[in-house]
Design a protein around this motif. Structure first.
Motif, PDB file in Angstrom:
ATOM      1  N   SER A   1      19.802   4.173 -10.705  1.00  0.00           N
ATOM      2  CA  SER A   1      19.223   5.508  -9.699  1.00  0.00           C
ATOM      3  C   SER A   1      18.139   6.247  -9.482  1.00  0.00           C
ATOM      4  CB  SER A   1      20.599   6.524 -10.194  1.00  0.00           C
ATOM      5  OG  SER A   1      20.633   7.752  -9.825  1.00  0.00           O
ATOM      6  N   VAL A   2      17.761   5.815 -10.632  1.00  0.00           N
ATOM      7  CA  VAL A   2      16.052   6.573 -10.509  1.00  0.00           C
ATOM      8  C   VAL A   2      15.313   5.518 -10.015  1.00  0.00           C
ATOM      9  CG1 VAL A   2      13.391   6.066 -11.899  1.00  0.00           C
ATOM     10  CG2 VAL A   2      15.946   7.468 -12.901  1.00  0.00           C
ATOM     11  N   GLU A   3      15.734   3.417  -9.663  1.00  0.00           N
ATOM     12  CA  GLU A   3      15.449   2.787  -9.004  1.00  0.00           C
ATOM     13  C   GLU A   3      15.332   3.850  -7.067  1.00  0.00           C
ATOM     14  OE1 GLU A   3      15.015  -1.496  -8.252  1.00  0.00           O
ATOM     15  OE2 GLU A   3      15.715  -1.203  -9.920  1.00  0.00           O
ATOM     16  N   LEU A   4      16.317   3.495  -7.490  1.00  0.00           N
ATOM     17  CA  LEU A   4      16.426   3.676  -5.524  1.00  0.00           C
ATOM     18  C   LEU A   4      16.089   5.081  -5.352  1.00  0.00           C
ATOM     19  CD1 LEU A   4      18.489   4.019  -3.125  1.00  0.00           C
ATOM     20  CD2 LEU A   4      20.384   4.802  -4.722  1.00  0.00           C
ATOM     21  N   ILE A   5      15.827   6.185  -5.697  1.00  0.00           N
ATOM     22  CA  ILE A   5      14.899   7.521  -5.904  1.00  0.00           C
ATOM     23  C   ILE A   5      13.409   7.084  -5.688  1.00  0.00           C
ATOM     24  CG2 ILE A   5      13.827   9.667  -6.329  1.00  0.00           C
ATOM     25  CD1 ILE A   5      17.091   9.478  -8.231  1.00  0.00           C
ATOM     26  N   ALA A   6      13.393   6.164  -6.935  1.00  0.00           N
ATOM     27  CA  ALA A   6      12.030   5.818  -5.675  1.00  0.00           C
ATOM     28  C   ALA A   6      11.122   5.262  -4.805  1.00  0.00           C
ATOM     29  CB  ALA A   6      11.574   5.307  -7.587  1.00  0.00           C
ATOM     30  N   LYS A   7      12.682   4.435  -4.403  1.00  0.00           N
ATOM     31  CA  LYS A   7      12.661   3.660  -3.713  1.00  0.00           C
ATOM     32  C   LYS A   7      12.437   4.967  -2.282  1.00  0.00           C
ATOM     33  CE  LYS A   7      13.036  -0.665  -4.784  1.00  0.00           C
ATOM     34  NZ  LYS A   7      14.256  -2.389  -5.075  1.00  0.00           N
ATOM     35  N   MET A   8      13.160   5.147  -2.071  1.00  0.00           N
ATOM     36  CA  MET A   8      13.549   6.408  -1.278  1.00  0.00           C
ATOM     37  C   MET A   8      12.131   6.708  -1.072  1.00  0.00           C
ATOM     38  SD  MET A   8      17.890   7.347  -1.023  1.00  0.00           S
ATOM     39  CE  MET A   8      17.484   8.862  -2.501  1.00  0.00           C
ATOM     40  N   HIS A   9      11.644   7.282  -2.255  1.00  0.00           N
ATOM     41  CA  HIS A   9      10.875   8.477  -1.632  1.00  0.00           C
ATOM     42  C   HIS A   9       9.757   7.494  -1.305  1.00  0.00           C
ATOM     43  CE1 HIS A   9      11.950  12.145  -4.632  1.00  0.00           C
ATOM     44  NE2 HIS A   9      13.261  11.596  -4.041  1.00  0.00           N
ATOM     45  N   GLU A  10       9.401   6.132  -1.319  1.00  0.00           N
ATOM     46  CA  GLU A  10       7.798   5.327  -1.195  1.00  0.00           C
ATOM     47  C   GLU A  10       8.299   5.015   0.339  1.00  0.00           C
ATOM     48  OE1 GLU A  10       6.795   1.018  -1.734  1.00  0.00           O
ATOM     49  OE2 GLU A  10       7.887   1.488  -3.535  1.00  0.00           O
ATOM     50  N   LEU A  11       9.515   4.942   0.909  1.00  0.00           N
ATOM     51  CA  LEU A  11       9.617   4.719   2.252  1.00  0.00           C
ATOM     52  C   LEU A  11       9.727   6.219   3.038  1.00  0.00           C
ATOM     53  CD1 LEU A  11      11.310   3.210   4.508  1.00  0.00           C
ATOM     54  CD2 LEU A  11      13.088   4.506   4.113  1.00  0.00           C
ATOM     55  N   VAL A  12       9.846   6.942   2.553  1.00  0.00           N
ATOM     56  CA  VAL A  12       9.735   8.764   2.837  1.00  0.00           C
ATOM     57  C   VAL A  12       8.178   8.872   3.009  1.00  0.00           C
ATOM     58  CG1 VAL A  12      10.055  11.021   3.149  1.00  0.00           C
ATOM     59  CG2 VAL A  12      12.192   9.955   2.676  1.00  0.00           C
ATOM     60  N   ASN A  13       7.513   9.226   2.204  1.00  0.00           N
ATOM     61  CA  ASN A  13       5.982   8.934   1.905  1.00  0.00           C
ATOM     62  C   ASN A  13       5.277   7.745   2.676  1.00  0.00           C
ATOM     63  OD1 ASN A  13       5.892  11.317   0.821  1.00  0.00           O
ATOM     64  ND2 ASN A  13       6.117   9.941  -1.659  1.00  0.00           N
ATOM     65  N   SER A  14       5.921   6.892   3.480  1.00  0.00           N
ATOM     66  CA  SER A  14       5.202   5.630   3.598  1.00  0.00           C
ATOM     67  C   SER A  14       5.059   6.767   5.487  1.00  0.00           C
ATOM     68  CB  SER A  14       5.494   4.762   3.842  1.00  0.00           C
ATOM     69  OG  SER A  14       6.707   4.422   4.280  1.00  0.00           O
TER      70      SER A  14
ATOM     71  N   VAL B   1      10.697  16.871  11.294  1.00  0.00           N
ATOM     72  CA  VAL B   1      11.715  16.131  11.157  1.00  0.00           C
ATOM     73  C   VAL B   1      12.165  16.387   9.492  1.00  0.00           C
ATOM     74  CG1 VAL B   1      13.208  13.598  10.549  1.00  0.00           C
ATOM     75  CG2 VAL B   1      11.477  14.231  13.031  1.00  0.00           C
ATOM     76  N   ARG B   2      13.794  16.993   9.292  1.00  0.00           N
ATOM     77  CA  ARG B   2      13.261  17.589   7.908  1.00  0.00           C
ATOM     78  C   ARG B   2      14.219  16.280   7.227  1.00  0.00           C
ATOM     79  NH1 ARG B   2      11.608  20.420   4.133  1.00  0.00           N
ATOM     80  NH2 ARG B   2      13.950  21.594   3.889  1.00  0.00           N
ATOM     81  N   ILE B   3      14.057  15.780   6.070  1.00  0.00           N
ATOM     82  CA  ILE B   3      14.814  14.399   5.633  1.00  0.00           C
ATOM     83  C   ILE B   3      15.980  15.468   3.946  1.00  0.00           C
ATOM     84  CG2 ILE B   3      14.387  12.347   4.466  1.00  0.00           C
ATOM     85  CD1 ILE B   3      12.176  12.787   6.687  1.00  0.00           C
ATOM     86  N   HIS B   4      16.602  15.037   3.529  1.00  0.00           N
ATOM     87  CA  HIS B   4      17.414  15.241   2.572  1.00  0.00           C
ATOM     88  C   HIS B   4      17.217  14.457   1.957  1.00  0.00           C
ATOM     89  CE1 HIS B   4      18.578  19.740   4.544  1.00  0.00           C
ATOM     90  NE2 HIS B   4      17.628  19.574   4.115  1.00  0.00           N
ATOM     91  N   SER B   5      17.362  14.404   0.790  1.00  0.00           N
ATOM     92  CA  SER B   5      17.575  13.956  -0.218  1.00  0.00           C
ATOM     93  C   SER B   5      18.885  14.451  -1.774  1.00  0.00           C
ATOM     94  CB  SER B   5      16.974  12.669  -0.567  1.00  0.00           C
ATOM     95  OG  SER B   5      17.182  11.551  -1.812  1.00  0.00           O
ATOM     96  N   HIS B   6      19.941  13.845  -1.829  1.00  0.00           N
ATOM     97  CA  HIS B   6      20.303  14.021  -2.990  1.00  0.00           C
ATOM     98  C   HIS B   6      21.028  12.954  -3.811  1.00  0.00           C
ATOM     99  CE1 HIS B   6      21.267  17.251   0.386  1.00  0.00           C
ATOM    100  NE2 HIS B   6      20.242  18.228  -0.782  1.00  0.00           N
ATOM    101  N   VAL B   7      20.465  13.255  -4.531  1.00  0.00           N
ATOM    102  CA  VAL B   7      21.442  11.874  -5.900  1.00  0.00           C
ATOM    103  C   VAL B   7      21.968  12.349  -6.842  1.00  0.00           C
ATOM    104  CG1 VAL B   7      20.932   9.380  -6.798  1.00  0.00           C
ATOM    105  CG2 VAL B   7      19.547  10.014  -4.359  1.00  0.00           C
ATOM    106  N   PHE B   8      23.171  11.617  -7.144  1.00  0.00           N
ATOM    107  CA  PHE B   8      24.161  12.713  -8.349  1.00  0.00           C
ATOM    108  C   PHE B   8      25.102  12.027  -8.726  1.00  0.00           C
ATOM    109  CE2 PHE B   8      25.017  15.250  -4.370  1.00  0.00           C
ATOM    110  CZ  PHE B   8      26.636  15.131  -4.872  1.00  0.00           C
ATOM    111  N   PRO B   9      25.313  12.134 -10.148  1.00  0.00           N
ATOM    112  CA  PRO B   9      26.621  11.412  -9.810  1.00  0.00           C
ATOM    113  C   PRO B   9      27.981  12.406 -10.144  1.00  0.00           C
ATOM    114  CG  PRO B   9      26.137  12.365 -12.451  1.00  0.00           C
ATOM    115  CD  PRO B   9      24.400  12.716 -11.328  1.00  0.00           C
TER     116      PRO B   9
END
Length: 194
Positions: free
Chosen positions: A153-166, A182-190
Motif C-alpha cells: 500500500s505504501v508503494e502504491l501511494i508513493a507511485k500515485m504521488h510520483e505520477l501526480v507530481n510529474s 483539476v482536483r485529484i483526490h486519493s484515498h487509500v485505506f483498509p
C-alpha cells in the motif's frame, strides 16, 4: 506571488494542527490557496459566513503561520490575506499521539478533508451540464479494491504521488485557453471484510 503549486507544503505539527483543525479555518485556507488573496468580507460572502467570523478565523490562521498579509492588494481599510503554503501535510504520528487533544484535532482535520472531497465531487456531479463534453469525458470517479500488505500500500501511494507530481512541471498558467484547475483526490485505506 508564485503559483500555488510552487509554494512549499507545510507539514503539520501538534501546535499547527490545533490551529488549523476547525472546519471554517480549513475552508478559508483552501479558498485562499485555490483562488488567491481576498478580504474577510469577500470570503464571508463566498462561504456564506459572517465577516466577523471569517475575520476572527483569518487572524487565528495568521497566528499559527498559515496566512500572511497580501500588501500588493490592500489599498483601503480592508486587510487582504494570502496563503503562505501550497498545501498542508498531516504527519500520521499525530493520529496516534498520546495527547487526546492532539488525536482529536487530527480526527477533526481528517474528517473535514473527507467532507471537502465529497463536497467537491458532489458539486461536479451536480454541475456536469455546465462543463463541455470534453471536460466531462476528461473527468473520472473510479474506485478499486485490492488485497495488499501495508508495504504494498505504501508503494502504491508513493507511485500515485510520483505520477501526480510529474504533472506539476506541465501545469499551465492562469488564462491558458481550455485549461482549468483539476482536483485529484486519493484515498487509500483498509476495510474490514468480515
Amino acid at each position: 506571488m508564485p503559483e500555488p503549486e510552487e509554494r512549499p507544503t507545510r507539514v503539520l505539527d501538534a501546535r499547527s494542527l490545533r490551529g488549523l483543525a476547525h472546519p471554517l479555518r480549513m475552508r478559508l485556507l483552501s479558498e485562499l490557496r485555490r483562488n488567491g488573496p481576498a478580504t474577510a468580507s469577500q470570503l464571508a460572502a463566498k462561504l456564506g459566513e459572517s465577516s466577523g467570523a471569517t475575520s476572527y478565523h483569518l487572524r487565528q490562521l495568521a497566528e499559527y503561520g498559515f496566512l500572511e498579509d497580501a500588501p500588493e492588494h490592500g489599498k483601503g481599510r480592508e486587510r487582504w490575506w494570502q496563503a503562505m503554503h501550497g498545501g498542508v501535510e498531516l504527519n500520521e504520528t499525530l493520529l496516534l499521539d498520546p495527547d487526546p487533544a492532539v488525536r482529536g484535532a487530527a480526527a477533526v482535520f481528517m474528517h473535514e478533508v473527507s467532507t471537502v472531497h465529497a463536497q467537491e465531487l458532489s458539486t461536479f456531479v451536480a454541475t456536469t451540464h455546465d462543463w463541455s463534453a470534453d471536460w466531462y469525458e476528461a473527468s473520472d470517479a473510479s474506485d478499486w479494491t485490492l488485497r495488499l500488505t501495508p508495504e504494498m500500500s505504501v508503494e502504491l501511494i508513493a507511485k500515485m504521488h510520483e505520477l501526480v507530481n510529474s504533472y506539476r512541471a506541465q501545469a499551465l498558467p492562469e488564462g491558458t485557453p481550455e485549461a482549468e484547475q483539476v482536483r485529484i483526490h486519493s484515498h487509500v485505506f483498509p476495510v474490514r471484510t468480515v
